[in-house]
Motif scaffolding. Structure first.
Motif, PDB file in Angstrom:
ATOM      1  N   THR A 126      -0.319  -1.609  -0.890  1.00 57.74           N
ATOM      2  CA  THR A 126       0.973  -0.964  -1.026  1.00 57.74           C
ATOM      3  C   THR A 126       0.891   0.441  -1.636  1.00 57.74           C
ATOM      4  O   THR A 126       1.549   1.355  -1.159  1.00 57.74           O
ATOM      5  N   ARG A 175       4.194  -4.499   4.701  1.00 56.99           N
ATOM      6  CA  ARG A 175       4.635  -5.706   4.023  1.00 56.99           C
ATOM      7  C   ARG A 175       4.692  -6.923   4.932  1.00 56.99           C
ATOM      8  O   ARG A 175       5.269  -7.940   4.581  1.00 56.99           O
ATOM      9  N   ASP A 219      -0.335  -6.617  -0.160  1.00 55.98           N
ATOM     10  CA  ASP A 219       0.158  -6.204  -1.470  1.00 55.98           C
ATOM     11  C   ASP A 219      -0.759  -5.181  -2.112  1.00 55.98           C
ATOM     12  O   ASP A 219      -0.314  -4.182  -2.666  1.00 55.98           O
ATOM     13  N   SER A 275      10.213  -4.225  -4.457  1.00 53.00           N
ATOM     14  CA  SER A 275       9.840  -5.583  -4.867  1.00 53.00           C
ATOM     15  C   SER A 275      10.728  -6.653  -4.233  1.00 53.00           C
ATOM     16  O   SER A 275      10.372  -7.824  -4.203  1.00 53.00           O
ATOM     17  N   THR A 304       5.661  -6.289  -8.561  1.00 52.91           N
ATOM     18  CA  THR A 304       5.224  -5.137  -7.776  1.00 52.91           C
ATOM     19  C   THR A 304       4.787  -4.008  -8.705  1.00 52.91           C
ATOM     20  O   THR A 304       5.420  -3.767  -9.730  1.00 52.91           O
ATOM     21  N   TRP A 349      10.405  -9.903  -1.073  1.00 55.29           N
ATOM     22  CA  TRP A 349       8.981  -9.980  -0.734  1.00 55.29           C
ATOM     23  C   TRP A 349       8.569 -11.366  -0.241  1.00 55.29           C
ATOM     24  O   TRP A 349       7.711 -11.497   0.628  1.00 55.29           O
TER      25      TRP A 349
END
Length: 586
Positions: A556, A547, A553, A510, A378, A513
């Motif tokens: 984010t 998410r 991703d 993170s 992440t 996930w």
């Protein structure tokens, strides 16, 4: 590299079988390196999160490495006859199974950072473990996790027919890399001895930390037959004579897992001393003495060393980081941001800081102190200001941040206040990383002159077994005169805590996930709005919405990093999620 040879000088040899390379070093009586040879070894990635090596290549390259070191030794004017013994250090947890009749591996070596057994780990946790990941801790000191050998062996038994057949025939042998190398170096199918040492055995999740023997309870838990396991020895004793290499006839006299060898090489022989190895992964160990102590902060309890069959074992608390130097390799090979690993420091030094980004390289999950197999890499705080230099700097800093979390946990578990940290491994050559580590840890970081500290540690264990008195230098500090540079903290406590808090928030984002969200989350815009309303904190709601799919991703930094806004913004977030899911389904 070498000193002037003395005609009758005794020598000690070491073989370090690592994740990235194999090294053979030969030391003189004053602990000086008189010959060295190194060969890189490939890693194989057959599927995402799977990491393997060719087990036969480990042996052929070990043999080549030994020959290369002996050639250099002879060229330097030393006598091979003066080698008193051989010490072996190795990557731990990596699992090899082979047939004792044919001598052939039954599968590739499954490496320590392989994550294929994540589902199997959950099966045991939620089944026999009754939901408790640490249900075996009071026996082996470890959580149920893919990192350790027992699950790798269980996977091989369940998924590889040749392994099951060999077990049925009673011809299957299991071992960590030390066992595989020892068996081959002592004669293989003809005369090979099936042995391991206490430090490597303590990483299998099958050994009782107190008795230093295989635990029947653990074998029953994983349903593993005792017949496939090696005999457990101390770290310093005669294992057997080598056969068929340039070291033929020399006794294998010391065996240590690489991180434990590093501890001994650094002189971490009293409680409260600690070292961190910055290699492919990152491994921080602190000596806790001769009594077993279990962690309440996500650390491992492991055997540090046992210097002789009758000696008391010394234990350590350990925190392991899966991705350290490997992130630099990823930047080089996958993203081609740098041409070679050495470029990372130079590029990172072109900027003053990380540009506000925090990079959590959880490529195969998070190890200590979280043990989250579902965490994934992440990057938080990304803006248009950030360039590749900031990115590389954040990657280097991630190793120091992860190490700080382990240091905090060690101090909480042990009640000891660490006063300095010994450092080694390839990444310890990075001045930027070592200074940042000292800044974030708030204690001095000491880097030795001789970076082959792992080989020095196992050389000490081997020298003790063959009574190489001059090499042992009894009564003298192991690290005396061996400090190349000491890095002292340069930032304020306020600066340290600010950076650390951002890191901890990035880690939190993170985690988990890789969970399967196929049956979760909003299916319509109305559902998305209700989902957001039901969340107590609007920013947290938008974070969760963003998410719902791995495709989110890239969004984010915008959906998570933005300032909390009105409900209309949450509706927009919900629409974005639905669009992303639609694309994903197509």
């Amino acid at each position: 590299m070498t000193t002037r040879p003395t005609e009758e000088e005794d020598l000690i040899a070491t073989l370090d079988v690592g994740t990235s390379s194999i090294r053979c070093l030969i030391f003189g009586s004053q602990r000086q390196v008189v010959a060295k040879h190194q060969i890189d070894i490939k890693r194989l990635y057959p599927h995402p999160s799977w990491v393997e090596q060719n087990a036969k290549e480990i042996i052929t390259k070990s043999t080549e490495c030994i020959q290369g070191a002996v050639t250099e030794l002879t060229f330097a004017g030393y006598k091979i006859e003066k080698i008193k013994g051989l010490g072996i250090s190795n990557q731990r947890e990596t699992t090899v199974v082979w047939d004792k009749v044919s001598g052939e591996p039954l599968y590739n070596a499954i490496l320590w950072l392989d994550n294929r057994t994540a589902d199997l780990a959950e099966f045991f946790v939620n089944g026999k473990g009754q939901g408790e990941r640490d249900c075996l801790q009071d026996i082996c000191g470890l959580p149920i996790h893919p990192y350790f050998s027992a699950l790798k062996l269980r996977w091989l038994m369940d998924n590889v027919p040749t392994v099951r057949e060999a077990i049925t025939r009673n011809t299957c042998l299991f071992g960590t890399v030390d066992s595989w190398v020892i068996w081959n170096l002592t004669g293989g199918v003809e005369s090979g001895v099936h042995r391991t040492d206490v430090t490597n055995a303590s990483r299998t999740m099958l050994m009782d930390l107190r008795s230093l023997q295989w635990s029947e309870k653990l074998l029953d838990f994983f349903d593993i037959p005792r017949a496939v396991l090696p005999v457990i020895h101390s770290s310093s004793q005669l294992y057997g004579a080598t056969v068929g290499t340039a070291f033929a006839g020399k006794p294998i006299a010391g065996v240590l897992g690489d991180q434990m060898a590093s501890m001994l090489g650094h002189g971490c022989i009293t409680p409260g001393t600690a070292k961190n190895t910055y290699g492919t992964g990152c491994f921080l160990l602190a000596n806790i003495g001769e009594e077993v102590k279990f962690s309440k902060c996500g650390l491992l309890t492991t055997v540090a060393y046992q210097l002789g069959p009758g000696a008391k074992p010394v234990y350590a608390l350990e925190g392991s980081v899966a991705i350290a130097g490997a992130v630099i390799t990823w930047l080089q090979q996958n993203l081609t941001i740098i041409q070679k690993a050495e470029d990372a420091d130079e590029l990172a030094n072109t900027v003053q800081d990380n540009g506000g980004i925090y990079f959590v390289p959880a490529f195969s999950g998070l190890y200590a102190p979280y043990w989250d197999t579902e965490a994934r890499g992440t990057i938080c705080g990304l803006t248009e200001y950030v360039d590749k230099a900031h990115f590389v700097r954040a990657a280097l800093e991630s190793t120091a941040f992860q190490s700080c979390q382990i240091l905090d946990a060690i101090q909480k578990d042990s009640g000891m206040q660490l006063t300095r940290l010994q450092a080694d491994g390839g990444m310890s050559a990075s001045n930027l990383l070592m200074q940042f580590q000292a800044d974030m840890a708030g204690i001095p970081v000491c880097v030795p002159k001789m970076l082959e500290i792992t080989s020095l540690g196992v050389a000490i264990a081997a020298a003790k077994a063959v009574n190489f008195v001059d090499f042992l230098q009894e009564g003298q500090p192991i690290i005396a005169g061996n400090v190349r540079q000491t890095y002292v903290p340069r930032i304020t406590i306020e600066e340290r805590m600010s950076k650390y808090s951002f890191w901890l928030e990035a880690v939190e984002r993170s985690m988990h996930w890789a969970k399967d969200h196929s049956k979760a989350g909003p299916k319509t815009v109305t559902d998305a709005i209700e989902y957001a309303k039901a969340t107590a904190n609007e920013e947290a709601a938008r974070h969760k919405l963003s998410r719902r799919s791995s495709f989110a991703d890239g969004l984010t930094p915008y959906l998570v990093g933005a300032t909390a806004g009105a409900l209309s913004s949450l509706v927009l977030a919900g629409l974005l999620v639905l669009i992303i899911q639609a694309v994903h389904r197509r």
